[in-house]
Design a protein around this motif. Sequence first.
Motif, mmCIF file in Angstrom:
data_model
loop_
_atom_site.group_PDB
_atom_site.id
_atom_site.type_symbol
_atom_site.label_atom_id
_atom_site.label_comp_id
_atom_site.label_asym_id
_atom_site.label_seq_id
_atom_site.Cartn_x
_atom_site.Cartn_y
_atom_site.Cartn_z
ATOM 1 N N THR A 187 61.868 47.690 89.027
ATOM 2 C CA THR A 187 60.445 47.321 88.917
ATOM 3 C C THR A 187 60.154 46.231 88.328
ATOM 4 O O THR A 187 60.799 45.602 87.619
ATOM 5 C CB THR A 187 59.700 48.777 88.191
ATOM 6 O OG1 THR A 187 60.648 48.732 86.947
ATOM 7 C CG2 THR A 187 60.095 49.951 88.866
ATOM 8 N N LEU B 104 55.930 52.835 85.014
ATOM 9 C CA LEU B 104 56.678 51.586 85.407
ATOM 10 C C LEU B 104 55.805 50.891 86.219
ATOM 11 O O LEU B 104 54.972 51.383 86.943
ATOM 12 C CB LEU B 104 57.782 52.324 86.160
ATOM 13 C CG LEU B 104 58.870 53.036 85.641
ATOM 14 C CD1 LEU B 104 60.035 53.536 86.362
ATOM 15 C CD2 LEU B 104 59.705 52.087 84.481
ATOM 16 N N GLU C 138 54.672 53.684 79.536
ATOM 17 C CA GLU C 138 55.645 54.646 80.068
ATOM 18 C C GLU C 138 55.389 54.668 81.544
ATOM 19 O O GLU C 138 56.400 55.221 82.172
ATOM 20 C CB GLU C 138 55.058 55.962 79.337
ATOM 21 C CG GLU C 138 53.898 56.901 79.983
ATOM 22 C CD GLU C 138 52.764 56.322 79.370
ATOM 23 O OE1 GLU C 138 52.698 55.268 78.493
ATOM 24 O OE2 GLU C 138 51.502 56.862 79.675
ATOM 25 N N ARG D 219 76.353 55.746 96.058
ATOM 26 C CA ARG D 219 75.389 56.387 96.537
ATOM 27 C C ARG D 219 74.459 56.712 95.487
ATOM 28 O O ARG D 219 73.966 58.153 95.198
ATOM 29 C CB ARG D 219 76.201 57.980 96.932
ATOM 30 C CG ARG D 219 77.135 57.610 98.191
ATOM 31 C CD ARG D 219 78.048 58.811 98.599
ATOM 32 N NE ARG D 219 77.087 60.091 98.638
ATOM 33 C CZ ARG D 219 77.389 61.252 98.705
ATOM 34 N NH1 ARG D 219 78.545 61.542 97.835
ATOM 35 N NH2 ARG D 219 76.681 62.093 98.852
ATOM 36 N N ASN D 220 73.984 56.079 94.592
ATOM 37 C CA ASN D 220 73.216 56.285 93.547
ATOM 38 C C ASN D 220 72.040 55.157 93.512
ATOM 39 O O ASN D 220 72.286 54.085 92.939
ATOM 40 C CB ASN D 220 73.802 56.224 92.196
ATOM 41 C CG ASN D 220 72.960 56.411 91.156
ATOM 42 O OD1 ASN D 220 72.020 57.043 91.081
ATOM 43 N ND2 ASN D 220 73.491 55.803 89.728
ATOM 44 N N ARG E 203 74.632 51.962 94.304
ATOM 45 C CA ARG E 203 75.731 51.681 94.105
ATOM 46 C C ARG E 203 76.371 53.161 93.914
ATOM 47 O O ARG E 203 75.667 54.134 93.432
ATOM 48 C CB ARG E 203 76.183 51.086 92.818
ATOM 49 C CG ARG E 203 77.426 50.931 92.418
ATOM 50 C CD ARG E 203 77.562 50.062 91.078
ATOM 51 N NE ARG E 203 77.275 50.832 89.872
ATOM 52 C CZ ARG E 203 77.222 50.384 88.883
ATOM 53 N NH1 ARG E 203 77.891 49.442 88.307
ATOM 54 N NH2 ARG E 203 76.612 51.112 87.730
ATOM 55 N N HIS F 85 73.024 45.505 88.225
ATOM 56 C CA HIS F 85 74.543 45.865 88.414
ATOM 57 C C HIS F 85 74.821 45.658 89.721
ATOM 58 O O HIS F 85 74.054 45.003 90.630
ATOM 59 C CB HIS F 85 74.967 47.356 88.070
ATOM 60 C CG HIS F 85 74.043 48.289 88.672
ATOM 61 N ND1 HIS F 85 74.030 48.419 89.682
ATOM 62 C CD2 HIS F 85 73.107 48.993 88.008
ATOM 63 C CE1 HIS F 85 73.377 49.371 90.100
ATOM 64 N NE2 HIS F 85 72.653 49.840 89.185
ATOM 65 N N LEU G 137 49.527 54.057 77.805
ATOM 66 C CA LEU G 137 49.350 53.721 76.388
ATOM 67 C C LEU G 137 50.514 53.299 75.809
ATOM 68 O O LEU G 137 50.787 52.350 74.840
ATOM 69 C CB LEU G 137 48.752 54.939 75.758
ATOM 70 C CG LEU G 137 48.215 54.717 74.301
ATOM 71 C CD1 LEU G 137 47.191 53.494 74.320
ATOM 72 C CD2 LEU G 137 47.620 56.154 73.810
ATOM 73 N N TRP G 138 51.716 53.782 76.161
ATOM 74 C CA TRP G 138 53.203 53.571 75.620
ATOM 75 C C TRP G 138 54.077 52.843 76.716
ATOM 76 O O TRP G 138 55.319 52.784 76.572
ATOM 77 C CB TRP G 138 53.828 54.820 75.133
ATOM 78 C CG TRP G 138 53.275 55.745 74.158
ATOM 79 C CD1 TRP G 138 53.062 55.441 72.761
ATOM 80 C CD2 TRP G 138 52.229 56.684 74.114
ATOM 81 N NE1 TRP G 138 52.264 56.323 72.152
ATOM 82 C CE2 TRP G 138 51.585 56.787 72.730
ATOM 83 C CE3 TRP G 138 51.392 57.254 75.278
ATOM 84 C CZ2 TRP G 138 50.691 57.776 72.521
ATOM 85 C CZ3 TRP G 138 50.432 58.183 74.963
ATOM 86 C CH2 TRP G 138 50.108 58.468 73.593
ATOM 87 N N GLN H 38 68.946 53.094 92.714
ATOM 88 C CA GLN H 38 67.892 52.757 91.666
ATOM 89 C C GLN H 38 66.925 51.996 91.837
ATOM 90 O O GLN H 38 67.206 50.801 92.390
ATOM 91 C CB GLN H 38 68.955 52.394 90.116
ATOM 92 C CG GLN H 38 69.822 53.216 89.740
ATOM 93 C CD GLN H 38 69.008 54.621 89.220
ATOM 94 O OE1 GLN H 38 68.276 54.421 88.412
ATOM 95 N NE2 GLN H 38 69.392 55.663 89.516
ATOM 96 N N PRO H 39 65.815 52.301 91.294
ATOM 97 C CA PRO H 39 64.511 51.442 91.554
ATOM 98 C C PRO H 39 64.636 50.097 90.672
ATOM 99 O O PRO H 39 65.132 49.999 89.499
ATOM 100 C CB PRO H 39 63.273 52.192 91.538
ATOM 101 C CG PRO H 39 63.816 53.419 90.346
ATOM 102 C CD PRO H 39 65.356 53.542 90.499
#
Lengths: 755, 217
Positions: free
Chosen positions: B69, B52, B50, B63-64, B61, B25, B47-48, B66-67
């Motif tokens: 990966t 990252l 899970e 003030r949030n 964006r 975004h 395994l799943w 986000q990584p």
Amino acid sequence: MEQDKLVLHLAERLAYIRDVFGGERRENIHLLTTKLEDYRLRESGLSPEERREAVLALKDLFSVVESKLEAALTPMNRVRIVRHPQRVCLRDILENVYDNYTEIGGQDEHSIDPAIVIARAYLTRKLGKVTVNQSVMVIGHEKGHGQEFRNGGSAKPWGNAKALQYMRVAETENIPVHTYVFTPGAFPIEDTPGAAQQIAANLYGMSSLRVPVITVFSEGGSGGAEAVALADKRLMFSHGYYSVISPEGAAAIEGHARDGERVSPDLVKTCAARMRITAQDNLRMGYIDRIIQEPCLGARSHHYEFFRGLRQELLRATDEVALTVRGFAPIRFIALRNRRKQVTKGMDFEKAYVRWNLSQAAQIRLINKRHKKYRDLSRHAAPDHTPASRHLIGLWQELRWGVYSYFKYNLLRRHRQRVSDSLGELKSEWNLLWDRALAPIRHILQKLRGPSSRVSAETARQLTELSEWDDDQEQRGNWIYVSPRAREDRAVTCPNSREFGCLDIWGPDLYGEFAGVCPNCGHHFPMEYQWYLHNLFDPGSFFEFSADVEASNPLDMPDLDAKLAEAKQRTGHKSGCLTFEARIHDIRLVVAMFLGSFRNGTVGAAEGEKFIRAAERAKRKRFPFLAYVHATGGIRIQEGTNGLIQMPRCTMAVRRYIDAGGLYLVAYDTNSYAGPVASFLGCSPYQFGIRSANVGFAGPGVIAETTGLSLEPHYHNVYKALARGHIQGIWDRREVRYNLNQALQTMGGRNLYYK
Amino acid sequence: MVDIRAALEAIKASPYKEVRVLAPHTGVVRFAGDLAAGALVEGPGGLWKEKLGTRLATIERERNPQPITSPEKGQISRIRRELDGAFVQAGEELLLLRHYLSREEVLEEVLKQALFLFVAPERARYFFVPDVDIKIKVSGPKAVTVREGDDLFIMSRMKRETSLRYAGPGGVIYAVYFTHTRHVDAGRPLIGVCPPDLVAEIEDVVRRVQTEWQEQA
């Protein structure tokens, strides 16, 4: 030949000492090693007589050094003793203490859970020339001297279920139960019936088991121990430990270890000492009744004298429990007094026969006594700073409610109910007769009038118009309390955005109108407990009680005072449990709310005491009782056994309340784990989860660390808990008020205050 | 007709797949500190899946933060450092990763081009119809030629048995991916079918991949 055997035995003793002391006491271990080696070198050149003397001298030296080491045992040494493969195990006890036994819970690895051994056994006593076999049900953990399939005595949920099943069998057969605790903790998996839920079921069942229960502790590790340890008499081996968490676990928390990181042995040792886990500590705090003395450096299979002593203690304890509840009170008093005198003179319990089966009245006395015993525990650890005047008023009110409830519900309602039932039956009989008598006339009238097609205006409206929005059901974003996070101008990402493609949510919307619920996937972000306090209950109906019971630091743990003071200042509460009366749609109820913001909702002596008082208040006032778990991280480990004992204490309070006819509901929000779920929360027949909450016994990290299992994501999610049958439903946060009302109406009925 | 050798040569010429990492975004991008072209990165693990992958950048964006990966294991072939600290639009390319194909991925790719996979319609145990079963046991699967509409399987589930017809291009059964003792999940392949004249060629290519393929970083 005999000397060879003795030397071999001494070598084993030396290896045992090395294991127990690790790198400590090197000079003593070195002395024994040198002397033993020296003898082995000289052995071939000695005559038989000289060999015998040398071996005896060596044996004496071992005994002297062992006595010296015994005096210097640290709590961590004791932990190593109970975990040692040479330690006595339950099957040794069955072989050497009981006169005969048959295993009924399986055989070795061919068992539903080899970590639990169940046996029917008997103890034989001589009554003059008559021999009496007294049956008991023996249940306990089995470590099997290191047999791998025993899992170190970590019982799986189905092992605990089996234990409970046979406790009920003992109840049916009216024979006492002897339980033995040899466990580092329960095997923390959630597979049905689930570690937490099964331990809760065991505690709930044992709290009112109608037969004497005697428990002996060797290794009492946390909830796993409590699953079989709710007893009338709790004995403990002198070298055992009984603790809320293993010293390693406590050190990992204290040292902030991450992802199975090892902590320093010194920290583990320090934690073992600080936690007050030894038999002496537990006796001093009142959590065990007596200590069974073990030989130097702990009992092992060859200590036959120890088994004789254990047998005497078991006979004494079982007799005592039976004698304190059997027969008429004056006779009981005299018998007990005589017995106490005989005990001080060194009585042989083999020769004193006491019947262990109980009459119905004695069974009731036994249960009441057990409940009283636990109710009185750990009070010292929960200081109550209520002013004396308020305390007196409280006592007066309790008396008033007691009398009022007794007259209203026990006397008046019971009789009114009988009259009402009889009138109801008469009325239905009369209606039936009347209908039959009028049936021909009605038939004729109907024929004359013809078929009726008129529909009332109200029915027509209901059938043709759309239903109206029910304001009670959904508050439509008009929340009385709005989270302070709604004032922050920032976007928030839903944790499910990768899976469901949720768009970022504007903070003021999310924490305001949306009540912390993602509008796309419905994920529930955690909200402050105040949100529930204000939006769940009728405005102005909140009335707090027991507010002055204060969380304390009974074990004088370093830093805990400062941490508690900080939590008290930040939250404005003196403990992590808020107890109050409130109303939902005018239905009055008592609520115990566990606050996640106070030390992560952990339960210590103060929280337990407040919870029990809340249950007692609900019982006295005949109100429904709700446990709202905003969050709980388990038992507060810094309080040691003072915290752990809240598991049986609070479960027993719940049992008293439910047995008296109360309606007990539990709602889990955010994260609820460990001891509380495995006792007084998990024992409720009506447990509900708020969406996105997690419910379980141990967290994923602990499970991976202890069992080596890797868990699927969302292992503890409420939907999984629902699928496993651990909870009964899942509620949307915005509809909790409606759902609670619905639950109170349907589970409690019209007269829900008292069923 | 599929030229299986040419397909393998094409894969050998570029033994990797390029993955473009795009801005999810709008927002201000900050690349992870020591990341540069040529750096190796890990994809999702566990395994799943899970866990990252390696953190490549952060996009903030409102003030949030986000990584971002790594979606695959591989090597960074291009990193747009000029965007560091800049505001980017959604869909802007941030990095280009080169994911080197493993032996299994190459085989999967080759067989995907050469074989038609007939998949299980639902979770059940599968059997060949008796005459086909005997033929396979005696002479192997490649002795069986199938055509669209042939009654080929018996699907057994919860005490009921249903016959299942083959649907797909005609050819010989190159591979059987099920055994009658195990349940097969819906969507998993049951058989791989190829034209009869391609069998030898596929076998040769598979053998070459299995013996010669060198997995790169």
